[in-house]
Design an enzyme around this catalytic site. Sequence first.
Site, short mmCIF file in Angstrom:
data_model
loop_
_atom_site.label_atom_id
_atom_site.label_comp_id
_atom_site.label_asym_id
_atom_site.label_seq_id
_atom_site.Cartn_x
_atom_site.Cartn_y
_atom_site.Cartn_z
N CYS A 113 -6.17 17.02 -7.84
CA CYS A 113 -7.25 17.06 -6.84
C CYS A 113 -7.83 18.46 -6.67
CB CYS A 113 -6.75 16.57 -5.49
SG CYS A 113 -6.32 14.82 -5.51
N HIS A 243 -11.50 19.40 0.37
CA HIS A 243 -11.09 18.23 -0.41
C HIS A 243 -10.97 17.04 0.54
CE1 HIS A 243 -9.19 15.61 -3.13
NE2 HIS A 243 -7.96 15.75 -2.67
N ASN A 273 -10.52 9.31 -1.49
CA ASN A 273 -10.11 10.52 -2.22
C ASN A 273 -10.45 10.36 -3.69
OD1 ASN A 273 -8.85 12.62 -3.52
ND2 ASN A 273 -6.88 12.39 -2.45
N1 ACO Z 1 -0.62 0.30 5.87
C1 ACO Z 1 0.29 0.13 6.82
N2 ACO Z 1 1.45 0.82 6.86
C2 ACO Z 1 1.64 1.74 5.92
C3 ACO Z 1 0.73 1.97 4.87
C4 ACO Z 1 -0.44 1.21 4.89
N3 ACO Z 1 -1.40 1.36 3.95
N4 ACO Z 1 1.21 2.95 4.09
C5 ACO Z 1 2.38 3.33 4.59
N5 ACO Z 1 2.68 2.57 5.70
C6 ACO Z 1 3.85 2.63 6.56
C7 ACO Z 1 5.03 3.25 5.87
O1 ACO Z 1 5.73 2.31 5.10
C8 ACO Z 1 5.84 3.74 7.07
O2 ACO Z 1 6.53 2.64 7.61
P1 ACO Z 1 8.04 2.81 8.14
O3 ACO Z 1 7.96 3.82 9.24
O4 ACO Z 1 8.42 1.43 8.56
O5 ACO Z 1 8.81 3.33 6.94
C9 ACO Z 1 4.77 4.17 8.07
O6 ACO Z 1 3.56 3.49 7.66
C10 ACO Z 1 4.53 5.67 8.11
O7 ACO Z 1 4.39 6.14 6.76
P2 ACO Z 1 4.04 7.63 6.45
O8 ACO Z 1 3.97 7.81 4.96
O9 ACO Z 1 4.93 8.55 7.22
O10 ACO Z 1 2.55 7.71 7.07
P3 ACO Z 1 1.60 8.94 7.21
O11 ACO Z 1 1.15 9.06 8.61
O12 ACO Z 1 2.17 10.18 6.56
O13 ACO Z 1 0.32 8.49 6.35
C11 ACO Z 1 -0.62 8.95 4.19
C12 ACO Z 1 0.45 8.20 4.98
C13 ACO Z 1 -1.95 8.43 4.65
C14 ACO Z 1 -0.40 8.66 2.72
C15 ACO Z 1 -0.53 10.46 4.47
O14 ACO Z 1 0.80 10.88 4.36
C16 ACO Z 1 -1.39 11.31 3.53
O15 ACO Z 1 -2.60 11.26 3.57
N6 ACO Z 1 -0.73 12.17 2.76
C17 ACO Z 1 -1.44 13.17 1.93
C18 ACO Z 1 -2.12 12.62 0.74
C19 ACO Z 1 -2.74 13.77 -0.01
O16 ACO Z 1 -3.32 14.67 0.59
N7 ACO Z 1 -2.58 13.84 -1.29
C20 ACO Z 1 -3.00 15.08 -1.97
C21 ACO Z 1 -4.06 14.96 -2.85
S1 ACO Z 1 -3.86 13.67 -4.00
C22 ACO Z 1 -3.85 14.29 -5.64
O17 ACO Z 1 -3.69 15.43 -5.92
C23 ACO Z 1 -3.95 13.28 -6.75
#
Ligand code: ACO
Length: 316
Positions: A113, A243, A273
């Site tokens: 990214c 980003h 993204n």
């Molecule tokens: N719908 C519903 N629930 C979900 C989903 C979904 N789509 N995805 C995850 N959950 C659940 C999980 O299973 C978890 O449940 P649990 O507590 O029962 O285990 C709960 O939601 C919380 O999960 P987290 O992963 O802690 O949620 P978070 O608030 O961190 O959000 C997300 C997840 C959106 C992926 C976030 O962490 C994020 O945006 N991370 C960064 C991504 C990023 O910036 N990537 C970098 C660039 S990508 C690249 O370089 C290719």
Amino acid sequence: MKYSQIVGTGSYLPSRILTNNELAQSVDTTDEWIVERTGIHQRHIASNTDTVAGMAAAAAKQAIAAAGIDVNKIDLIVVATSTPDKFFPSTACLVQEQLGINECPAFDVGAACAGFNYALSVADNFIRGGMSKCALVIGSEIMSRIIDWNDRGTCILFADGAGAVLLEVASQPGIFSTHLHAAGQYKDLLYTPSGLHAAEPAYMKMKGSEVFKVAVTKLSLLVSEALDANKMSNSEIDWFIPHQANLRIIQATAKHLNLPMEQVVVTVGEHGNTSAASVPLALDQAIRDGRIKRGQVLLLESFGGGFAWGASLIRY
Ligand code: ACO
């Protein structure tokens, strides 16, 4: 002194739009969850006939038209992508062929990214060093082809698109500075296995919440580094073009910069993204809708797999 100046921008989005509600029919999620945790409402998804090079060329054509230059003035093509159509030739060579550009160096940069800021930095340094006078810099991705559509942790986030910037040599900045970082110790938090090794499917794997924490910390340090290097204060930034990974990461970095969200270009809601395409797509959109004007100061940043991250401070 030689500097590089942005003389044209362009972008391309596939026509197919995939909404959160459609996704919720195939994985266990809801529109409310996705919007609350990411800010994403919809994303564009490539068709079977779209190619990363074709989308890159479409974005490049717009940038070339905006600059009003002859394509054969272009003497460097750098494409940032993690989803190339082929291992080789590079996407940049395929773009060169599609645009009918004469012989010139053409190669891809892989920094996930963060790829666009890496590619921009490479082209800027070619121009500063006198090896290029007119460089085409593109981010193009079809992330939908490396997504496990059964993994709700990633399939809600990623999307397809392309953005392009044309740089020309100038006697004034232009690009004030670029800042690149990478830390391979985080390699297991966000990666895509190689399709050549059959042990696991070649789908992206991500430990989302861990990526989130590192991204917020590193991006705050990065934007301060870019300002400090130019002895600028945050009040001198007209537009922050981050980003487009997650609205909460964008808001945290804008807060660190003490910038109101009105000065932040946000496209994540509509684009998702698009990895290396996200920053040039957002830049092009804000230039075309008239928000970004000539002479304004822009801060670009991106963060992704590697981890790799980078920023560029620019006078448009
Ligand atoms: N719908 C519903 N629930 C979900 C989903 C979904 N789509 N995805 C995850 N959950 C659940 C999980 O299973 C978890 O449940 P649990 O507590 O029962 O285990 C709960 O939601 C919380 O999960 P987290 O992963 O802690 O949620 P978070 O608030 O961190 O959000 C997300 C997840 C959106 C992926 C976030 O962490 C994020 O945006 N991370 C960064 C991504 C990023 O910036 N990537 C970098 C660039 S990508 C690249 O370089 C290719």
